[in-house]
Write a protein that holds these residues in place. Structure first.
Motif, PDB file in Angstrom:
ATOM      1  N   CYS A  96      -3.043  -6.085  -5.833  1.00  0.00           N
ATOM      2  CA  CYS A  96      -4.037  -5.174  -6.409  1.00  0.00           C
ATOM      3  C   CYS A  96      -5.021  -5.949  -7.281  1.00  0.00           C
ATOM      4  O   CYS A  96      -6.229  -5.691  -7.241  1.00  0.00           O
ATOM      5  CB  CYS A  96      -3.357  -4.081  -7.239  1.00  0.00           C
ATOM      6  SG  CYS A  96      -2.479  -2.837  -6.279  1.00  0.00           S
TER       7      CYS A  96
ATOM      8  N   ASN B 218      -7.404  -7.935  -5.085  1.00  0.00           N
ATOM      9  CA  ASN B 218      -8.393  -7.017  -4.522  1.00  0.00           C
ATOM     10  C   ASN B 218      -9.425  -6.611  -5.569  1.00  0.00           C
ATOM     11  O   ASN B 218     -10.624  -6.527  -5.275  1.00  0.00           O
ATOM     12  CB  ASN B 218      -7.715  -5.775  -3.947  1.00  0.00           C
ATOM     13  CG  ASN B 218      -6.899  -6.083  -2.711  1.00  0.00           C
ATOM     14  OD1 ASN B 218      -7.099  -7.102  -2.054  1.00  0.00           O
ATOM     15  ND2 ASN B 218      -5.950  -5.214  -2.411  1.00  0.00           N
TER      16      ASN B 218
ATOM     17  N   ILE C 278       3.011  -6.327  -5.463  1.00  0.00           N
ATOM     18  CA  ILE C 278       1.952  -5.335  -5.245  1.00  0.00           C
ATOM     19  C   ILE C 278       0.878  -5.483  -6.322  1.00  0.00           C
ATOM     20  O   ILE C 278      -0.321  -5.430  -6.035  1.00  0.00           O
ATOM     21  CB  ILE C 278       2.526  -3.900  -5.226  1.00  0.00           C
ATOM     22  CG1 ILE C 278       3.409  -3.693  -4.002  1.00  0.00           C
ATOM     23  CG2 ILE C 278       1.390  -2.867  -5.252  1.00  0.00           C
ATOM     24  CD1 ILE C 278       4.185  -2.375  -4.008  1.00  0.00           C
TER      25      ILE C 278
ATOM     26  N   ASP D 142      -2.626   0.666 -10.595  1.00  0.00           N
ATOM     27  CA  ASP D 142      -2.775   0.805  -9.143  1.00  0.00           C
ATOM     28  C   ASP D 142      -1.473   0.427  -8.425  1.00  0.00           C
ATOM     29  O   ASP D 142      -1.080   1.067  -7.458  1.00  0.00           O
ATOM     30  CB  ASP D 142      -3.906  -0.084  -8.619  1.00  0.00           C
ATOM     31  CG  ASP D 142      -5.282   0.405  -9.035  1.00  0.00           C
ATOM     32  OD1 ASP D 142      -5.397   1.531  -9.557  1.00  0.00           O
ATOM     33  OD2 ASP D 142      -6.255  -0.359  -8.833  1.00  0.00           O
ATOM     34  N   ALA D 143      -0.827  -0.628  -8.920  1.00  0.00           N
ATOM     35  CA  ALA D 143       0.408  -1.107  -8.292  1.00  0.00           C
ATOM     36  C   ALA D 143       1.518  -0.061  -8.406  1.00  0.00           C
ATOM     37  O   ALA D 143       2.244   0.189  -7.431  1.00  0.00           O
ATOM     38  CB  ALA D 143       0.856  -2.419  -8.931  1.00  0.00           C
TER      39      ALA D 143
ATOM     40  N   MET E   9       3.901   5.692  -3.905  1.00  0.00           N
ATOM     41  CA  MET E   9       3.545   6.297  -2.620  1.00  0.00           C
ATOM     42  C   MET E   9       4.292   5.659  -1.453  1.00  0.00           C
ATOM     43  O   MET E   9       4.549   6.312  -0.450  1.00  0.00           O
ATOM     44  CB  MET E   9       2.030   6.207  -2.386  1.00  0.00           C
ATOM     45  CG  MET E   9       1.267   7.099  -3.346  1.00  0.00           C
ATOM     46  SD  MET E   9      -0.543   7.131  -3.237  1.00  0.00           S
ATOM     47  CE  MET E   9      -1.003   5.947  -2.070  1.00  0.00           C
ATOM     48  N   LYS E  10       4.663   4.387  -1.584  1.00  0.00           N
ATOM     49  CA  LYS E  10       5.317   3.676  -0.485  1.00  0.00           C
ATOM     50  C   LYS E  10       6.779   3.355  -0.783  1.00  0.00           C
ATOM     51  O   LYS E  10       7.368   2.496  -0.138  1.00  0.00           O
ATOM     52  CB  LYS E  10       4.552   2.392  -0.181  1.00  0.00           C
ATOM     53  CG  LYS E  10       3.144   2.659   0.287  1.00  0.00           C
ATOM     54  CD  LYS E  10       2.425   1.405   0.667  1.00  0.00           C
ATOM     55  CE  LYS E  10       1.043   1.777   1.161  1.00  0.00           C
ATOM     56  NZ  LYS E  10       0.526   0.867   2.118  1.00  0.00           N
TER      57      LYS E  10
ATOM     58  N   VAL F  49       1.179   3.167  -8.731  1.00  0.00           N
ATOM     59  CA  VAL F  49       0.849   4.312  -7.867  1.00  0.00           C
ATOM     60  C   VAL F  49       1.138   3.964  -6.411  1.00  0.00           C
ATOM     61  O   VAL F  49       1.755   4.745  -5.677  1.00  0.00           O
ATOM     62  CB  VAL F  49      -0.618   4.747  -8.064  1.00  0.00           C
ATOM     63  CG1 VAL F  49      -1.036   5.757  -7.007  1.00  0.00           C
ATOM     64  CG2 VAL F  49      -0.828   5.318  -9.462  1.00  0.00           C
ATOM     65  N   THR F  50       0.708   2.768  -5.999  1.00  0.00           N
ATOM     66  CA  THR F  50       0.962   2.325  -4.627  1.00  0.00           C
ATOM     67  C   THR F  50       2.458   2.248  -4.351  1.00  0.00           C
ATOM     68  O   THR F  50       2.931   2.699  -3.306  1.00  0.00           O
ATOM     69  CB  THR F  50       0.302   0.951  -4.382  1.00  0.00           C
ATOM     70  OG1 THR F  50      -1.101   1.070  -4.604  1.00  0.00           O
ATOM     71  CG2 THR F  50       0.562   0.452  -2.971  1.00  0.00           C
ATOM     72  N   ALA F  51       3.199   1.679  -5.302  1.00  0.00           N
ATOM     73  CA  ALA F  51       4.654   1.562  -5.128  1.00  0.00           C
ATOM     74  C   ALA F  51       5.294   2.944  -5.018  1.00  0.00           C
ATOM     75  O   ALA F  51       6.193   3.152  -4.192  1.00  0.00           O
ATOM     76  CB  ALA F  51       5.256   0.781  -6.286  1.00  0.00           C
TER      77      ALA F  51
END
Length: 167
Positions: A83, A86, A79, A54-55, A61-62, A57-59
């Motif tokens: 994640c 969460n 991140i 998840d981290a 995207m951002k 993918v988030t990284a």
């Protein structure tokens, strides 16, 4: 791997320019550290690997929001911890934390009653010993060892110096 000798800043810039294999190089380079960061929160390999994915993918995207491109590793590890936190919070709404953190990962030692009893005794003793420490010290130990915060994160949250946290 074509980007083995490039630094993180260059790999970030190449990724932003559309070179996806550069991001693959970043993932391969930092996946162990990212999983370890998530593991410091989840204490479970499977959950840590999910949080790490998840981290990344988030990284990705951002990535354009990363100010200091040379600090990709620190950023993605932070991140990953978020994640993981969460994920643990979501898991708590479905089952108790003990159950969530003790999901079968193929480690038979968890099912050995003598070993589980010994581990719980050690855990109780550890928590009792920590409980005898001054409040500020207890708080720092809890944040670092049980919540996975870094020394810098603790210092920032408690508004004290990193040297004080280390001490």
């Amino acid at each position: 791997m074509p980007y083995r000798f490039e630094d993180d800043e260059t790999l970030v810039m190449l990724t932003l320019a559309g070179e996806q294999s550069a991001y693959e190089a970043l993932v391969i380079r930092h996946q162990k550290a990212v999983i370890a960061s998530a593991m410091s929160v989840t204490h479970n390999q499977c959950l840590a690997e999910d949080a790490a994915q998840d981290a990344f993918v988030t990284a990705w995207m951002k990535l354009d929001t990363l100010q200091e491109r040379s600090k990709y590793r620190t950023w993605v590890c932070k991140i990953a911890k978020n994640c993981a936190r969460n994920m643990v919070m979501r898991m708590r709404s479905f089952m108790s934390l003990d159950v969530a953190l003790n999901i079968d990962t193929g480690d038979d030692s968890k099912y050995n009653p003598a070993q589980r009893y010994s581990s719980s005794e050690e855990s109780d003793e550890l928590h009792n010993s920590i409980g005898k420490l001054p409040e500020k010290v207890r708080q720092i130990i809890h944040m670092h060892y049980f919540e996975g915060f870094s020394v810098a994160e603790i210092a920032e949250r408690l508004m004290i110096s990193e040297g004080t946290v280390k001490w």
